[in-house]
Each structure stands twice: as C-alpha cells, then as structure tokens.
Design a protein around this motif. Structure first.
Motif, PDB file in Angstrom:
ATOM      1  N   THR A 140     -10.688  -2.296  -2.523  1.00  0.00           N
ATOM      2  CA  THR A 140      -9.765  -3.418  -2.628  1.00  0.00           C
ATOM      3  C   THR A 140     -10.604  -4.617  -3.027  1.00  0.00           C
ATOM      4  O   THR A 140     -11.652  -4.887  -2.431  1.00  0.00           O
ATOM      5  CB  THR A 140      -9.042  -3.671  -1.292  1.00  0.00           C
ATOM      6  OG1 THR A 140      -8.210  -2.538  -1.024  1.00  0.00           O
ATOM      7  CG2 THR A 140      -8.191  -4.926  -1.349  1.00  0.00           C
ATOM      8  N   GLN A 181      -6.128   3.369  -1.093  1.00  0.00           N
ATOM      9  CA  GLN A 181      -5.485   2.908  -2.331  1.00  0.00           C
ATOM     10  C   GLN A 181      -6.286   1.731  -2.865  1.00  0.00           C
ATOM     11  O   GLN A 181      -6.497   0.745  -2.164  1.00  0.00           O
ATOM     12  CB  GLN A 181      -4.048   2.462  -2.060  1.00  0.00           C
ATOM     13  CG  GLN A 181      -3.377   1.887  -3.289  1.00  0.00           C
ATOM     14  CD  GLN A 181      -1.975   1.383  -2.981  1.00  0.00           C
ATOM     15  OE1 GLN A 181      -1.352   1.790  -2.019  1.00  0.00           O
ATOM     16  NE2 GLN A 181      -1.495   0.481  -3.801  1.00  0.00           N
ATOM     17  N   GLN A 183      -6.874  -1.643  -4.750  1.00  0.00           N
ATOM     18  CA  GLN A 183      -5.963  -2.767  -4.923  1.00  0.00           C
ATOM     19  C   GLN A 183      -6.691  -3.954  -5.536  1.00  0.00           C
ATOM     20  O   GLN A 183      -7.824  -4.235  -5.187  1.00  0.00           O
ATOM     21  CB  GLN A 183      -5.371  -3.177  -3.568  1.00  0.00           C
ATOM     22  CG  GLN A 183      -4.638  -2.029  -2.884  1.00  0.00           C
ATOM     23  CD  GLN A 183      -4.172  -2.395  -1.502  1.00  0.00           C
ATOM     24  OE1 GLN A 183      -3.210  -3.124  -1.358  1.00  0.00           O
ATOM     25  NE2 GLN A 183      -4.870  -1.901  -0.490  1.00  0.00           N
TER      26      GLN A 183
END
Length: 191
Positions: A140, A181, A183
């Motif tokens: 991220t 994930q 980001q």
C-alpha cells in the motif's frame, strides 16, 4: 523487515514503513554530502556485508542486482523493491529530512524551491516505478504532497490529511483491513 518475519514464522508479519524512501538526487550544493554518499560511507566503514554474510541486512537478491554498488541495498529507493512481506510505504513528496540533509532550510530561496520541486518530481517517479514493478508483492502506497517526515511519530498521524481527507491513520487502517491487496493512496503536487 523480511528478516523479522523469519523470526516469527508462525505469525503474520506486516510492515509499516514511515519515511524510509530516500531518493537518489544530488544535493544542489556540491560540497554537501548527500544521503546516497553517506550510505556508501556507512557501508564501507561498517563492513555490513561481511557482518550480514548475505543473510540479513543485505539480501542476496539485492546484492546480485547491485554487484558493483552493493551499498545501494541500504538505501530506500534501491532496497524497497526487494521487501517481500506486505507493507505500507509512507513518504511525503517533500521529505523534510532528506531536503534538510541536502542542505535546504526553510524559507527556501528561488533556486532551492526549484530543487525542492525537482526532488518532489523524483519522489513521485520513484513511487510510480515501485507501483509499476511490484509484481505479486502486496504494497500500500501513501504519500502526501507535504513537507514533513515520519508523521507516525506525532499528532500529525491523526491530523495531517490529503485533499480528500485521508490521514495516515486512515491509510494504515485501510492497509490493515486488507494487507494482501495493493493500494495506491498517494497524492502529489502538480509542479
């Protein structure tokens, strides 16, 4: 960071990296020793490779990428691409620590403003390059178009926000909510 994960094999280790992203840009005054040169000197004086033996501070994959310049494996811009565990990378577009190390002090002169803009552009390019080449890594990215450094260490963690209102606290919470994930939570100045 990956070395820490090796110590806790039965646990999930995530990284919060606040302001490690030094960028390779020569200071405007040639008599100033920039952070890359300082890093090389630390590498030479400490013999860090001999100490780590390729199992720790400098990883083999990084060392192989910088055969003649292994010291770069201690420098944010060059080291971060080799971090394997999921992490959030936090860096201000105008990192006050590095700009200060480069000899700039507020208020800036017009030529110093020009260098700071070049620095911000370089920081942006490094972030973009990391994002484009992260492969299957889970990162991220959080950056504010601000002049600050290591804001996780004070009240700015909760108060300094991007133009859409995202604070570092919000970004870390977003990362922790889904660390697998990748980001992009960055925002940059248009210079």
């Amino acid at each position: 960071l990956d070395m820490v994960a090796d110590f806790f094999k039965d646990s999930t280790v995530l990284g919060v990296l606040d302001s490690p992203l030094w960028v390779d840009l020569n200071p405007p005054d040639e008599s100033t020793v920039g952070l890359l040169d300082q890093t090389q000197k630390v590498y030479e004086v400490t013999g860090v490779r001999a100490v780590s033996g390729g199992d720790g501070v400098i990883t083999d994959d990084c060392a192989e990428s910088f055969l003649e310049e292994e010291f770069k494996c201690l420098f944010g811009q060059y080291r971060i691409p080799f971090i394997k565990i999921p992490h959030i990378l936090i860096s201000a577009e105008f990192d006050s620590f590095q700009l200060g190390q480069d000899g700039l002090q507020l208020p800036y002169s017009p030529s110093e403003n020009e260098f700071a803009d070049e620095f911000g552009d370089q920081m942006h390019r490094v972030f973009e390059g990391l994002m484009a080449n992260m492969g299957d890594k889970h990162i991220t990215f959080y950056s504010q178009p601000c002049y600050n450094h290591a804001i996780s260490m004070g009240s700015s963690y909760f108060t300094s926000a991007t133009s859409n209102g995202m604070t570092l606290n919000d970004a870390v919470r977003t990362f922790l909510g889904n660390p697998l994930q990748s980001q992009d939570l960055t925002e940059y100045c248009e210079v």
